[in-house]
Design a protein around this motif. Structure first.
Motif: not given
Lengths: 307, 312, 547
Positions: B193, B299, B303, B312
């Protein structure tokens, strides 16, 4: 609006059909005699032959898939090769546990994530906000089964605050649901945080503040409501992730739900039950997406007019 | 505006300023270094061999040793050093995680690119396929796959010789390869996506239009103009997805359908440690912590990169 | 901040876990044997709470043949004979029986007035029906082969006769069973599930679903069975003996693993720790429990008439060479296995377990000798060793596979573990030329050496599918010894023949005997009457609760 619903419904059906197709071929493309699983190692060749005929095992795959679809259309999910039990019956017997577990977990994590997200947005970049961010990332990094085992070990086995396993009464679900909730609360707290930050900067809130509304009122009435709408969408789309978590939690606490059924069926080499639980999960996921779509239209009038 | 990732030094400096991300990165560097150096450490007798069933590894009753002494993190039921197994486990778990990430990224980016670039019917079909993949909980799909490979007795055997010189060498044999393929096949839809959305936006940009006006082939546009601009997004997604693939591998290991023994992986260590859990919790806690720390590191790094690239 | 608190709690746990575990005070001394030293009188009432890792396979006696199902079958059904607290036979449905002079015809006199749970009286015809149902190929009963010695069984199975001629109901309460040859073990065979009495009308009414709607003459009836999650048994009001029905009910939760069950047991959520057949308590927790003052006296131990072994297929290379098979025997360190299992097993040198009649303490076996193993391998043309696939049952908590793998590696043999489900291991290893080597176990169906030697090593029984002789071992001399022993009337001579056969088999080494296990029962102080039975393990119908 009605056209939109039908279009979505059609798309969902195509998705489910595709899921059925892929799973069916995955499960049946493998050599290996299912008849032996059904009849046991000691069955005579005649019995094996009979089973082949009964389950159409010698027909081409495409034909068998059509037969299976025909069954599905008539609401028949077939029978377990191992226990002989109807798959629909097995699933419905286990549905209440899975629903109660996930429902309770959602309630717990939303109840935690909303205030966390709102407060961290209000006190942005504070010590509180930063430490919450680290903890949230930590919850994203926990293996579900490991966390559940740890909670079980300390809170139930050592401290005796909760029962350890199985599902006899509603209270037995608190610890499993809490473990499940921890896995999701961090992500949702951050999600609400991000949305809140955006909303708090919007002219709408500035206007509310200018009118002299109290800070609590601004935060929890005006801002939060707007920040929650996208969260509902994500919640609906997260059902697949939730079911994945449920599978592990149910196994750790030996709860009789869809997750344990799925794992057992894989270990038992029981294709009808595997098909049944996969299709059932897929239906839940697709259904939730559809519901969110519907709800979203009701909550946010802009979509209704655009649809 | 997309950052110029060519400015490697600037990026690195910016990343270093993000304390959490640099903590993650340092942790990863330490892990990878330990994983790579493990055989050397064993060679120099700093670390036990991971599969050595040392008689002194068990106490007089034949029970595992708890932490301390010669065995920093204790031993397991066969008297094997838990620390050595966690470090050697990093070799397999990291390579399975990275292998799965590569598989997922290749599939995910290809599908997203094609769907976004060509649109129309192809887009419809590919997106439906993605959605189908997303409706089945990943772990369920993975165990269905894994069950299959086991049932048929036809576990995929790949022995990629070209990998043997990298730190990815590890013991990428038998099970490990089928496990990373399974995990990779399950994890790709998450990427589609995002990639597709980016491609849709890029397709309309001036430099793509310009290339098209100059008569560049589709292939050339995709590879020359679109893919480089996708890179930051793909890097972020890939780093984040390693977190998922490692968790999934551990999950499979926990259910007992991961990489077969004796190769230690964190997942299989937890699975093997389960029965010892009540009396010897360190057998589950140590590999579990290794997973948590590694996933946390990926992670945090992800980030950090996300902030760095402003996506985003 | 609940989140923060739970995270801190979690961190504390993690730190705690790394620190050395504080053990419970050790108490020296041997384990007590069945520890029900309590003099409390039997009491009626209460529900027994049990847990099982996997569902009971079937409650149809013609279909079930595993130790778990058997423990529950004994609640629901009865056979002509039953075991006392040991392995002597007592009358069950039959009040007495006699054997003819040619040792081929048994005559049973049934007790009148015995009722099935549906209210109908049991008659001799029901036993003829039940035994014929077990013989019928359509039933595909796993115990069928044990009953093939009944006269006319073959013709009946092949459809040449409507009935098995050897089974006759002379009148309402008299039954004769005629055999084709004398068989001293036949009364034991009548304790197997395939010989339990079922009512024809219920079997016909339920068809395949009889497995979940069982009806028998036993002390309990099944009241609820949610497949794979719960079973519940309640008293059968038609059953006459109060001393087999102390408990109001028996509640069986299904799921979880032995670790979960032990945690639940220790917190008082279960009455018996583990009712799975072996070893009855998780290996890793064994010493902690055995030495704990709280549980020390509630842990009962019993040697199991079972043998764990590596079975090598003598028809497939490299195991077609006896030197390779002997090398395997020399390479494996059994003392290490015993150590790893904390003494929960005894090392095995032969096939028959120590509790079996005919056990030979002077048997010549193989000592651990890796040097000798290397010599034999070199002689057999494998100086560098070889690699093979070792099939094991998964999931398994046993340290044995990894320990064997390590020992073999030390002499150059590469054992690649192939974990499969129990069902698929059985299916594969019983097919010819399918499995090179597997880790397995055999436990007695009844206390006679034929149940080990004849079943697993008789070459004349080899078939292409469903073959219990999983090493496909075929030695004419052994076959002859086994054939002679099977019908031998002199018990002494019979055991000698079996010992002779066992020694020959051990020298030919179609398998590596590893160990004979003990089984353990750990129960709450308020549960009484927990006497482990050597064949049936737990007999719930004899237990009572006194809280």
């Amino acid at each position: 609006m009605i056209k939109r619903f039908f279009r979505r419904l059609l798309a969902s059906l195509v998705t489910l059909l595709g899921t059925a197709f892929i799973t069916f071929f995955l499960l049946n493309a493998v050599p290996g005699d299912v008849a032996r699983v059904i009849a046991g190692a000691k069955a005579s060749p005649a019995v094996i032959q009979e089973i082949h005929a009964k389950y159409h095992l010698d027909d081409p795959l495409g034909r068998r898939f059509l037969l299976y679809l025909n069954q599905l259309v008539h609401g028949d999910l077939g029978y377990s090769y191992v226990t002989g039990q109807s798959v629909a019956e097995a699933i419905s017997a286990r549905l209440p546990t899975t629903l109660a577990l996930s429902g309770l977990a959602v309630v717990i994590w939303v109840a935690l994530a909303v205030p966390l997200g709102a407060l961290t947005a209000r006190f942005r970049d504070s010590w509180f906000d930063r430490s919450t961010l680290v903890l949230a990332t930590l919850t994203l990094s926990l293996p579900a089964f490991w966390l559940a085992r740890m909670m079980q070990y300390v809170l139930a086995y050592h401290l005796g605050w909760f029962p350890i396993g199985f599902f006899r009464r509603a209270g037995d679900l608190v610890l499993p649901a809490a473990s499940l909730a921890i896995l999701f609360v961090g992500y949702y707290a951050r999600l609400i945080h991000t949305n809140m930050v955006e909303v708090l900067d919007s002219p709408y809130i500035r206007a509310a503040r200018a009118k002299g509304a109290s800070e609590t009122r601004v935060l929890f009435k005006h801002a939060l409501r707007n920040a929650l709408i996208p969260v509902i969408t994500i919640l609906g789309m997260d059902v697949a992730g939730l079911l994945g978590g449920v599978l592990f939690i149910e196994n750790v606490f030996a709860l009789p739900g869809i997750g344990t059924l799925a794992v057992q069926s894989v270990f038992n080499l029981d294709p009808p039950v595997i098909m049944g639980s996969v299709l059932f999960s897929a239906t839940l996921v697709v259904g939730a997406n559809w519901l969110v779509d519907l709800l979203y239209g009701v909550i946010d009038p802009r979509i209704r007019s655009a649809g | 505006m997309l950052p110029n990732i060519g400015c490697f030094k600037t990026s690195l400096r910016m990343l270093a300023r993000n304390r959490l991300a640099s903590a993650g990165l340092s942790l990863l560097i330490v892990f990878v270094f330990l994983a790579m150096a493990a055989p050397l450490l064993t060679h120099w007798h700093i670390l036990h061999a991971p599969d050595q069933q040392d008689p002194v590894g068990l106490d007089a009753d034949g029970l595992p040793r708890t932490a301390g002494g010669d065995y920093l993190l204790g031993t397991d039921n066969l008297g094997r050093d838990v620390l050595a197994r966690v470090i050697y486990g990093a070799r397999v778990s990291l390579s399975v995680g990275i292998g799965a990430m590569l598989t997922a990224t290749i599939i995910g980016v290809t599908v997203g690119l094609l769907a976004g670039f060509y649109g129309g019917k192809l887009d419809l079909v590919l997106m439906r396929l993605t959605e189908i993949n997303m409706t089945i909980p990943a772990i369920l799909l993975a165990i269905a796959f894994a069950g299959l490979l086991d049932v048929s007795g036809r576990t995929i055997h790949l022995h990629p010789a070209w990998l043997s010189w990298t730190f990815l060498d590890f013991s990428l044999k038998r099970g490990a390869v089928s496990v990373f393929l399974i995990v990779g096949f399950v994890c790709w839809p998450g990427m589609v996506r995002v990639v597709r959305a980016q491609v849709l936006a890029l397709r309309e940009r001036e430099f793509v239009q310009a290339a098209r006006a100059l008569g560049a082939s589709d292939m050339r546009i995709i590879l020359g103009a679109i893919l480089p601009n996708l890179l930051p997004t793909v890097v972020v997604l890939a780093v984040m997805s390693i977190a998922n693939t490692i968790l999934l591998e551990a999950g499979l290991g926990y259910l007992g359908i991961g990489v077969p023994p004796p190769a230690p992986t964190w997942g299989s260590m937890i699975s093997e440690g389960q029965p010892y859990f009540i009396t010897y919790p360190h057998l589950v806690i140590v590999p579990g912590l290794a997973i948590v720390l590694t996933v946390l590191a990926f992670n945090l790094l992800g980030q950090g990169l996300q902030e760095l690239f402003g996506s985003k | 901040m609940p989140l923060l608190r739970s995270v801190i709690a979690l961190l504390l746990i993690l730190l705690g876990g790394i620190l050395p575990v504080v053990g419970e005070p050790a108490i020296s001394g041997a384990l007590p044997n069945p520890a029900v030293a309590n003099s409390a009188l039997p009491r009626r009432g209460g529900t027994l709470r049990l847990a099982l890792p996997t569902d009971v396979s079937s409650l149809d006696p013609a279909r079930a043949f595993d130790t778990i199902s058997m423990q529950f079958l004994m609640l629901l059904y009865q056979g002509l004979v039953e075991y006392d607290h040991g392995v002597n036979l007592l009358p069950g449905l039959a009040s007495d029986w006699s054997l003819s002079a040619d040792r081929m015809t048994y005559t049973f006199h049934l007790r009148p007035g015995v009722r099935f749970a549906n209210g109908r009286e049991l008659v001799a015809d029901d036993l003829v029906y039940s035994l014929e149902r077990t013989l019928d190929p359509v039933t595909a009963a796993p115990t069928e082969s044990y009953f093939e010695g009944i006269a006319g069984a073959k013709a009946f199975r092949e459809g040449r006769a409507p009935h098995a001629a050897g089974l006759q109901a002379l009148d309402r309460y008299t039954l004769t069973i005629q055999l084709t040859a004398p068989d001293p073990t036949f009364p034991y065979v009548l304790t197997l599930p395939g010989a339990l009495a079922v009512p024809r009308e219920e079997v016909q009414r339920w068809g395949a679903d009889f497995a979940t709607h069982p009806v028998g003459t036993g002390p309990y009836v099944l009241t609820q069975w949610h497949r794979a999650f719960q079973l519940h048994f309640a008293r059968n009001p038609l059953y006459p003996r109060a001393d087999r029905q102390y408990l109001d009910g028996i509640d069986v939760q299904i799921g979880g693993d032995t670790t979960l069950h032990l945690m639940m047991f220790e917190r008082g959520e279960l009455d018996i720790a583990e009712i799975d057949d072996n070893p009855g308590i998780p290996i890793p927790d064994f010493l902690r429990i055995a030495r704990s003052p709280r549980w020390h006296n509630l842990l009962a131990r019993m040697p199991v008439a079972a043998t764990e072994f590596l079975s090598m297929n003598v028809e497939l290379p490299p195991f077609d060479d006896v030197r390779v098979r002997q090398a395997m025997n020399y390479a494996i360190n059994k003392e290490k296995l015993v150590h790893l299992m904390h003494g929960m097993v005894m090392p095995a040198s032969g096939i028959l377990p120590a509790t079996m009649p005919g056990f030979n303490p002077n048997l010549l076996g193989y000592d651990y000798d890796p040097v000798q193993a290397r010599h034999l391998l070199a002689a057999a043309g494998h100086p560098q060793g070889f690699s093979f696939k070792l099939w094991i049952v998964s999931p398994s908590e046993s340290p044995v596979p990894a320990a064997i793998q390590y020992d073999l590696k030390q002499v150059g043999i590469d054992a690649e573990l192939k974990p499969v489900t129990f069902a698929s291991l059985l299916d594969s290893e019983e097919r010819r030329h399918a499995v090179q080597c597997s880790l397995g176990a055999w436990s007695q169906d009844y206390p006679d050496p034929s149940d080990f030697l004849d079943v697993m090593f008789n070459g004349s029984r080899i078939t292409d599918e469903g073959c219990q002789n999983t090493s496909f071992y075929n030695n004419t001399a052994v076959n002859q010894l086994l054939a002679e022993a099977a019908t031998c009337a002199d018990p002494q001579r019979r055991l000698q023949l079996y010992q002779q056969a066992e020694q020959t088999i051990v020298i030919d080494a179609p398998f590596v005997p590893l160990d004979h296990p003990y089984t353990y029962a750990l129960h709450q102080p308020w549960l009484h009457g927990v006497d482990l039975h050597p064949v049936l393990y737990f007999r719930f119908e004899r237990m009572w609760l006194a809280k």
